[in-house]
Motif scaffolding. Structure first.
Motif, mmCIF file in Angstrom:
data_model
loop_
_atom_site.group_PDB
_atom_site.id
_atom_site.type_symbol
_atom_site.label_atom_id
_atom_site.label_comp_id
_atom_site.label_asym_id
_atom_site.label_seq_id
_atom_site.Cartn_x
_atom_site.Cartn_y
_atom_site.Cartn_z
ATOM 1 N N THR B 84 -30.393 -25.397 5.044
ATOM 2 C CA THR B 84 -30.941 -24.606 3.934
ATOM 3 C C THR B 84 -31.635 -23.357 4.467
ATOM 4 O O THR B 84 -31.539 -22.269 3.887
ATOM 5 C CB THR B 84 -31.910 -25.469 3.112
ATOM 6 N N ASP B 205 -26.101 -24.332 -2.206
ATOM 7 C CA ASP B 205 -26.784 -25.344 -1.400
ATOM 8 C C ASP B 205 -26.604 -26.707 -2.053
ATOM 9 O O ASP B 205 -27.132 -26.947 -3.131
ATOM 10 C CB ASP B 205 -28.275 -25.001 -1.286
ATOM 11 N N GLU B 206 -25.845 -27.553 -1.419
ATOM 12 C CA GLU B 206 -25.595 -28.909 -1.914
ATOM 13 C C GLU B 206 -25.197 -28.910 -3.389
ATOM 14 O O GLU B 206 -25.834 -29.585 -4.200
ATOM 15 C CB GLU B 206 -26.878 -29.756 -1.755
HETATM 16 MG MG LIG Z 1 -31.282 -28.498 2.592
#
Ligand SMILES: [Mg+2]
Ligand SMILES: Nc1ncnc2c1ncn2[C@@H]1O[C@H](COP(=O)(O)OP(=O)(O)OP(=O)(O)O)[C@@H](O)[C@H]1O
Lengths: 413, 260
Positions: B84, B205-206
């Motif tokens: 991240t 992100d994810e």
């Molecule tokens: Mg992360």
């Protein structure tokens, strides 16, 4: 287009209602305090403002409208001779004691004027007419005084000690909140009423004992018995003011000087000066401005606390969305605008019902208590300004919270 | 390759060099243009250290990464490895302690905060694990907000928001609030929002971490189609092995170092 501000505001209705209640409390408090202050100030000078006189000539010792020394009626005759005076009329003011039908006394104030004149007595009548006070021992008064005088309607009778006096008319917007009940009548009646309570015990010393004919100062005349009519005034009789209407185009300052020169022991005031002197006296004398100002300040502080708290918690709830906007590349200004817009909505939506509430309350207090909550357009606009400043000012807390938000939080799940 | 091995001349402005010849200058320009012309994302020697002194922790240690235009790059790795953090740096949200990042041929490290925000606004669409939709706004309004930020307003914005939502298969959910949408649908709204203004880069992100396998699958396919259709470059951080199939390239990050 969707307004984030508006939608955020209405998202949580209970919270929104709490916020609006807080704002309404603040706005109403400020409005009522300012309204009472204005209403009070205005009420103390109503008689001056309703008069058509350009100048008020009174004793040079005058403190304010109701506290001054007498001047002889002769000053009226002298004033009529001064160049530039179009019209001059006498106004007489006496403190008296009112005795109601159940033998309770109330302080009162008699105003004597010329019922055929043009400079005083342009009242708003609820019943009766100005000419009615030409009858002996009659008076008119503001309808808000009915209760304190223990009268019900026109033609009711009571006593202006020691005379019996008949109510012949009712007016509106003529009573000063700082003053005892004002009773309006002709100059002759006022002179009689006002002179009456001196020496009215009518006592004599007989065989080393004081004997009084009317031990409590009351005339023996029964209410249904006729009284000798009041006598005509002579130039030596005391009056209180000479009201002057200037000829059109006259320089009032010059006329003031001419009148003061021609009328010994007097001072002349323009209508505006008279209003200012009287209003200032009451404001300072009673401290009412300070007290009501304090109340208004408390209102603003409470409002700011409530609005800050609500905006702050609303922003905290949406901090991630604001962070998202920042991450997406919104400038800080976009976010400030959202929060400020939210504050403005709160201001407007709090202001409108508060004003309606205060206007309604004002109508009620006038009718029920004779207390005027005066909300002028200027006041209304000023309070809108205060409300907006209060709400937007409260937004600063929330704004600084958003300013410091790190857009990196957006990736935290 | 570590930071010290980079050909610095490619990235240093010619004015800071001592009397460069015209030939040097031309070579320099060619070098930069060639590299950045081929690559949508270029990271050189990116380091990130949080905190300072005794409590400091180095999360990224000299990361170099290049992503060509139109490719889907996956960034995988164990939890806490700095994925991240790297994504935030590559998206211009975090400033690295050292190193440079070029996006679409522009160096973003060293841009002012405002310039950077403006760059993100015009060039990057974001997708988050937690969707990050405004709960009080409908699906269409959430997309419109992004369009409005990019200067698209009024009827045009309304129409475009509808088109975008139709593209992600939510044409019948325009007026739904996020709370009335499933997780997968919410993520699709977020994808529509990320596509608003047609950015050339997508940073996610994810994106499937909060979704069940079925809606995760829908989202994955959608991402692939949308990226391939319009030659967008996508950088996606994920744990989801299913995403490997849609990716052009997969890189692993371990303890702040890229291992692929
Ligand atoms: Mg992360
Ligand atoms: N703002 C910060 N301040 C200090 N340390 C941080 C900060 N942000 C991240 N870190 C640390 O950096 C390391 C990497 O964090 P990061 O969020 O990049 O990991 P990740 O690979 O995304 O993990 P996950 O897969 O669990 O999301 C972690 O040890 C984290 O504690």
């Amino acid at each position: 287009m969707a307004s984030i501000a508006r939608k955020n505001l209405f998202e949580d209705i209970p919270r929104f209602l709490v916020a609006q209640a807080g704002i309404m409390f603040a706005v109403s408090l400020v409005t009522i305090q300012v309204g009472i202050l204005d209403g009070f100030g205005r009420s103390t000078t109503r008689l001056i403002e309703q008069s058509d006189a350009d100048l008020w000539v009174g004793a040079q010792e005058m403190l304010h409208l109701e506290v001054t020394l007498p001047i002889p009626l002769d000053r009226l005759l002298q004033a009529r001779k001064v160049k530039g005076v179009q019209r001059a009329e006498a106004l007489m003011n006496r403190t008296v004691v009112w005795l109601d039908s159940s033998d309770r006394i109330v302080p009162a104030r008699v105003w004597g004027f010329n019922p055929e004149g043009q400079l005083f007595g342009q009242f708003k009548f609820v019943s009766g007419a100005i000419a009615d006070v030409k009858q002996p021992y009659t008076f008119i008064t503001d309808r808000s005084n009915l209760a304190s005088l223990n009268l019900n309607q026109v033609n009711d009778v009571g006593r202006i000690v020691p005379f019996k006096a008949k109510l012949v008319g009712l007016t509106e917007y003529t009573q000063s909140m700082s003053s005892s009940a004002s009773l309006f009548t002709s100059l002759e009646n006022a002179n009689a009423f006002g002179g009456g309570n001196s020496n009215s015990l009518n006592c004599v010393i007989q065989a080393d004992q004081v004997q009084c004919l009317n031990p409590n100062g009351l005339a023996a005349t029964a209410l249904d018995q006729p009284q000798t009519p009041p006598r005509r005034l002579n130039p030596a009789d005391p009056i209180t003011y000479v009201l002057v209407k200037a000829e059109p185009g006259t320089d009032l300052q010059a006329l003031k000087r001419d009148l003061e020169a021609a009328l010994p022991g007097t001072r002349a005031h323009t209508k505006a000066e008279m209003t200012e002197i009287t209003r200032t006296y009451w404001r300072e004398r009673t401290g009412i401005g300070f007290i009501l100002g304090l109340g208004a300040t408390v209102g603003v502080v409470v409002g700011m606390v409530v609005v800050s708290q609500i905006l702050y918690s609303s922003v905290s709830d949406h901090i991630k969305e604001f962070g998202t906007l920042k991450a997406m590349g919104a400038s800080d200004w976009v976010i400030y605008r959202v929060i400020t817009e939210q504050a403005l909505w709160m201001a407007i939506l709090g202001y409108i019902p508060s004003m309606a509430l205060c206007l309604g309350l004002g109508v009620w207090t006038v009718a029920a208590k004779g207390i005027v909550i005066l909300i002028t357009p200027v006041t209304a606009i000023a309070i809108l300004g205060v409300t907006v400043v209060m709400c937007v000012g409260s937004a600063l807390f929330a704004i600084q919270k958003v300013t410091h938000v790190d857009p990196a939080i957006v990736f935290k799940a | 390759m570590t930071a010290s091995q980079i050909n610095i001349a490619d990235f240093v402005s010619p004015s800071t060099c001592a009397t460069p010849s015209t030939e040097d200058l031309a070579r320099w320009q060619r070098g930069v243009l060639e590299r950045t012309a081929r690559q949508a994302v270029v990271a050189q020697g990116v380091e990130m250290t949080f905190g300072s002194g005794a409590v400091s922790s180095t999360v990224l240690q000299g990361v170099n990464l290049e992503i060509p235009y139109g490719e889907i790059q996956l960034l995988m790795g164990p939890s806490g490895s700095g994925k991240t953090t790297l994504l935030s740096i590559l998206a211009g949200i975090l400033t690295p302690t050292a190193g440079q990042v070029h996006l679409l041929g522009q160096e973003i490290t060293g841009m002012s905060k405002e310039a950077l925000a403006n760059f993100r606004l015009n060039n990057i669409g974001f997708i988050f694990q937690g969707f990050n939709l405004f709960p009080a706004l409908t699906a269409a309004e959430n997309v419109e907000v992004a369009l409005r930020m990019k200067g698209i307003r009024g009827k045009v914005a309304k129409q475009e928001a509808q088109d975008l939502l139709r593209q992600v298969g939510l044409g019948d959910r325009l007026t739904f609030l996020p709370r009335d949408l499933s997780g997968g649908q919410k993520q699709r709204v977020a994808i529509a929002r990320a596509l608003a203004g047609n950015p050339r880069l997508i940073m996610a992100d994810e994106p499937t971490a909060s979704l069940d396998s079925h809606s995760g699958h829908t989202v994955i396919e959608l991402l692939r189609d949308l990226a391939k259709e319009s030659n967008r470059t996508v950088l996606m951080v994920t744990h989801d092995p299913r995403l490997v199939d849609v990716a052009d390239r997969v890189t692993h990050l371990e303890d702040g170092i890229l291992v692929s």
